[in-house]
Design an enzyme around this catalytic site. Structure first.
Site, PDB file in Angstrom:
ATOM      1  N   ARG A   8       0.830  -1.203   0.139  1.00 44.83           N
ATOM      2  CA  ARG A   8       0.021   0.109   0.145  1.00 44.83           C
ATOM      3  C   ARG A   8       0.713   1.256  -0.005  1.00 44.83           C
ATOM      4  O   ARG A   8       0.541   2.201  -0.198  1.00 44.83           O
ATOM      5  CB  ARG A   8      -0.868  -0.057   1.297  1.00 44.83           C
ATOM      6  CG  ARG A   8      -2.112  -0.809   1.089  1.00 44.83           C
ATOM      7  CD  ARG A   8      -2.968  -0.834   2.459  1.00 44.83           C
ATOM      8  NE  ARG A   8      -2.174  -1.629   3.490  1.00 44.83           N
ATOM      9  CZ  ARG A   8      -2.509  -1.685   4.904  1.00 44.83           C
ATOM     10  NH1 ARG A   8      -3.622  -1.237   5.179  1.00 44.83           N
ATOM     11  NH2 ARG A   8      -1.769  -2.435   5.719  1.00 44.83           N
ATOM     12  N   TYR A  34       0.777 -22.325  12.567  1.00 36.00           N
ATOM     13  CA  TYR A  34      -0.432 -22.224  13.079  1.00 36.00           C
ATOM     14  C   TYR A  34      -1.671 -22.407  12.006  1.00 36.00           C
ATOM     15  O   TYR A  34      -2.853 -22.300  12.656  1.00 36.00           O
ATOM     16  CB  TYR A  34      -0.629 -21.192  14.088  1.00 36.00           C
ATOM     17  CG  TYR A  34      -0.526 -19.928  13.702  1.00 36.00           C
ATOM     18  CD1 TYR A  34      -1.426 -19.177  13.014  1.00 36.00           C
ATOM     19  CD2 TYR A  34       0.322 -18.885  14.074  1.00 36.00           C
ATOM     20  CE1 TYR A  34      -1.459 -17.824  12.613  1.00 36.00           C
ATOM     21  CE2 TYR A  34       0.411 -17.621  13.838  1.00 36.00           C
ATOM     22  CZ  TYR A  34      -0.517 -16.949  13.084  1.00 36.00           C
ATOM     23  OH  TYR A  34      -0.529 -15.754  12.816  1.00 36.00           O
ATOM     24  N   PRO A  71       9.634 -18.551  13.483  1.00 37.33           N
ATOM     25  CA  PRO A  71       9.917 -17.257  13.833  1.00 37.33           C
ATOM     26  C   PRO A  71      11.252 -16.720  13.011  1.00 37.33           C
ATOM     27  O   PRO A  71      12.259 -17.488  13.186  1.00 37.33           O
ATOM     28  CB  PRO A  71      10.336 -17.276  15.384  1.00 37.33           C
ATOM     29  CG  PRO A  71      10.789 -18.887  15.461  1.00 37.33           C
ATOM     30  CD  PRO A  71       9.738 -19.531  14.744  1.00 37.33           C
TER      31      PRO A  71
HETATM   32  N1  COA Z   1      -6.073  -4.444  18.482  1.00 35.18           N
HETATM   33  C1  COA Z   1      -7.308  -4.349  18.360  1.00 35.18           C
HETATM   34  N2  COA Z   1      -7.772  -3.732  17.235  1.00 35.18           N
HETATM   35  C2  COA Z   1      -7.118  -3.225  16.240  1.00 35.18           C
HETATM   36  C3  COA Z   1      -5.733  -3.478  16.355  1.00 35.18           C
HETATM   37  C4  COA Z   1      -5.077  -3.767  17.594  1.00 35.18           C
HETATM   38  N3  COA Z   1      -3.811  -3.841  17.643  1.00 35.18           N
HETATM   39  N4  COA Z   1      -5.244  -2.664  15.355  1.00 35.18           N
HETATM   40  C5  COA Z   1      -6.113  -2.165  14.427  1.00 35.18           C
HETATM   41  N5  COA Z   1      -7.435  -2.644  14.910  1.00 35.18           N
HETATM   42  C6  COA Z   1      -8.490  -2.748  14.448  1.00 35.18           C
HETATM   43  C7  COA Z   1      -8.883  -0.962  14.211  1.00 35.18           C
HETATM   44  O1  COA Z   1      -9.369  -0.497  15.283  1.00 35.18           O
HETATM   45  C8  COA Z   1     -10.006  -1.080  13.121  1.00 35.18           C
HETATM   46  O2  COA Z   1     -11.277  -1.485  13.728  1.00 35.18           O
HETATM   47  P1  COA Z   1     -12.390  -0.564  13.932  1.00 35.18           P
HETATM   48  O3  COA Z   1     -12.911   0.156  12.740  1.00 35.18           O
HETATM   49  O4  COA Z   1     -13.569  -1.325  14.297  1.00 35.18           O
HETATM   50  O5  COA Z   1     -12.108   0.530  14.863  1.00 35.18           O
HETATM   51  C9  COA Z   1      -9.500  -2.325  12.332  1.00 35.18           C
HETATM   52  O6  COA Z   1      -8.728  -3.030  13.249  1.00 35.18           O
HETATM   53  C10 COA Z   1      -8.952  -2.046  10.994  1.00 35.18           C
HETATM   54  O7  COA Z   1      -7.750  -1.232  11.486  1.00 35.18           O
HETATM   55  P2  COA Z   1      -7.272  -0.116  10.227  1.00 35.18           P
HETATM   56  O8  COA Z   1      -5.998   0.640  11.168  1.00 35.18           O
HETATM   57  O9  COA Z   1      -8.272   0.940  10.049  1.00 35.18           O
HETATM   58  O10 COA Z   1      -6.705  -1.065   9.267  1.00 35.18           O
HETATM   59  P3  COA Z   1      -5.569  -1.134   8.067  1.00 35.18           P
HETATM   60  O11 COA Z   1      -6.177  -1.548   6.834  1.00 35.18           O
HETATM   61  O12 COA Z   1      -5.166   0.365   8.180  1.00 35.18           O
HETATM   62  O13 COA Z   1      -4.327  -1.877   8.843  1.00 35.18           O
HETATM   63  C11 COA Z   1      -3.716  -3.779  10.382  1.00 35.18           C
HETATM   64  C12 COA Z   1      -4.570  -3.346   8.918  1.00 35.18           C
HETATM   65  C13 COA Z   1      -4.599  -3.381  11.581  1.00 35.18           C
HETATM   66  C14 COA Z   1      -3.588  -5.283   9.931  1.00 35.18           C
HETATM   67  C15 COA Z   1      -2.348  -3.181  10.145  1.00 35.18           C
HETATM   68  O14 COA Z   1      -1.602  -3.802  11.484  1.00 35.18           O
HETATM   69  C16 COA Z   1      -1.421  -3.446   9.001  1.00 35.18           C
HETATM   70  O15 COA Z   1      -1.580  -2.721   8.175  1.00 35.18           O
HETATM   71  N6  COA Z   1      -0.610  -4.218   9.104  1.00 35.18           N
HETATM   72  C17 COA Z   1       0.036  -4.653   7.790  1.00 35.18           C
HETATM   73  C18 COA Z   1       1.332  -5.259   8.092  1.00 35.18           C
HETATM   74  C19 COA Z   1       1.250  -6.378   9.142  1.00 35.18           C
HETATM   75  O16 COA Z   1       0.581  -6.570  10.012  1.00 35.18           O
HETATM   76  N7  COA Z   1       2.117  -7.499   8.887  1.00 35.18           N
HETATM   77  C20 COA Z   1       2.076  -8.664   9.227  1.00 35.18           C
HETATM   78  C21 COA Z   1       3.033  -8.600  10.570  1.00 35.18           C
HETATM   79  S1  COA Z   1       3.124 -10.367  11.214  1.00 35.18           S
END
Ligand code: COA
Length: 288
Positions: free
Chosen positions: A45, A153, A196
């Site tokens: 993104r 998992y 990991p």
């Molecule tokens: N705990 C609980 N809820 C969470 C959270 C957390 N740590 N982080 C995000 N959320 C919730 C948000 O509150 C939102 O829900 P809501 O609209 O009901 O409030 C929902 O998740 C989506 O979050 P948002 O930040 O709008 O989504 P995004 O598309 O921008 O991000 C994620 C997606 C949350 C998965 C973010 O961590 C990400 O972009 N990850 C990409 C990289 C990644 O995770 N790689 C894998 C590593 S193992």
């Protein structure tokens, strides 16, 4: 320092799309593909991150990298990304579904949207990319190759990452299903289940703050170490190369034995010292 496994031209002439290729494990695998002669398309993104990574990888390897912004949750964006890749390189030969979203949380604290967001990135994202590439390969009679990054998992499920477990389980089912359905079109579908392999992105979401020192993953692994990125890159390169041409529908675990250690009923007995074993042996021998 782990070395590259394959010969220098092992991926020569191949074009590989790596979702989530701008950072972490996606970047490590992409860099190795370039070293082996492939053209690589990296997507995520964040165009700014991708552009910087692309320049870095090109100067490190001399290979060709195309950086394309794409949210894998949206099929239209996936199709546009694929078409831009074909326009640039003439053909796409392989897809590495690596993009993921995950964070730890007790499930009851999640909103419905939080749950869906992870499912959409991981499962729907992998489906969207596989579907677009599959249609293209079949219509154009091109041998394709899909490699999915899952996790151990996906087999067992895991508490505190339930959306991810559901999604990765789905990706594993898709891997085995498409391997059979699209095999006759010369499209291979395989998966890697890594244990990991530390990266900044994953560790900040899965082991934030003090958890990283309190919950040392090395203790969970029989080999007592985490994985090196090159070890994963070696396996991924092998699976997207023609050297693995008869492997189809397989999931290869690369985790130092971690998940089996967690599964074995008596595995925790590694805590028992040799002196304690002396006493235990006496007791077990005398048991009648
Ligand atoms: N705990 C609980 N809820 C969470 C959270 C957390 N740590 N982080 C995000 N959320 C919730 C948000 O509150 C939102 O829900 P809501 O609209 O009901 O409030 C929902 O998740 C989506 O979050 P948002 O930040 O709008 O989504 P995004 O598309 O921008 O991000 C994620 C997606 C949350 C998965 C973010 O961590 C990400 O972009 N990850 C990409 C990289 C990644 O995770 N790689 C894998 C590593 S193992």
């Amino acid at each position: 320092m782990i070395q590259g496994m394959l010969r220098d031209d092992a991926l020569k002439g191949k074009t590989i799309i790596v979702t989530g290729g701008g950072t972490g494990l996606g970047k490590a695998m992409s860099t190795y593909f370039l070293t082996l002669g492939a053209n690589v398309v990296i997507t995520s993104r964040k165009l700014e991150v991708l552009t910087k990574t692309a320049a870095e990888m090109e100067s490190a390897t001399g290979g060709k990298v195309l950086a394309l912004q794409c949210d894998v949750r949206n099929y239209d964006e996936v199709e546009a990304m694929m078409n831009a890749s074909i326009a640039q390189f003439g053909q796409v030969d392989a897809l590495l579904n690596n993009a993921a979203g995950n964070f730890i949380s007790p499930t009851e604290r999640l909103s419905a949207n939080a749950f869906s967001t992870v499912i959409d990135i991981v499962l729907k994202g992998s489906v969207n990319c596989s579907l677009a590439l599959g249609k293209y390969w079949i219509a154009n009679k091109i041998s394709g190759n899909i490699l999915n990054i899952v996790t151990t998992y996906a087999f067992t499920g895991s508490a505190y990452v339930v959306p991810s477990a559901c999604a990765k389980g789905g990706v594993l089912a898709m891997t085995r299903s498409l391997a059979v359905e699209w095999g006759r079109h010369n499209i291979r579908t395989n998966a890697i289940a890594p244990g990991p392999f530390p990266t900044k992105g994953a560790w900040e979401r899965l082991l934030p703050g003090e958890m990283a020192s309190k919950f040392d993953f090395r203790n969970r692994v029989p080999l007592k170490r985490v994985g090196e990125h090159q070890e994963l890159a070696n396996l991924a390169a092998f699976l997207v190369s023609d050297f693995s041409g008869y492997i189809n529908g397989e999931v290869i675990t690369i985790d130092g034995g971690e998940w089996l250690q967690g599964a074995g009923q008596f595995s925790a007995l590694e805590m028992v010292t040799p002196e304690m074993w002396d006493g235990i042996e006496k007791m077990t021998r005398s048991a009648k």
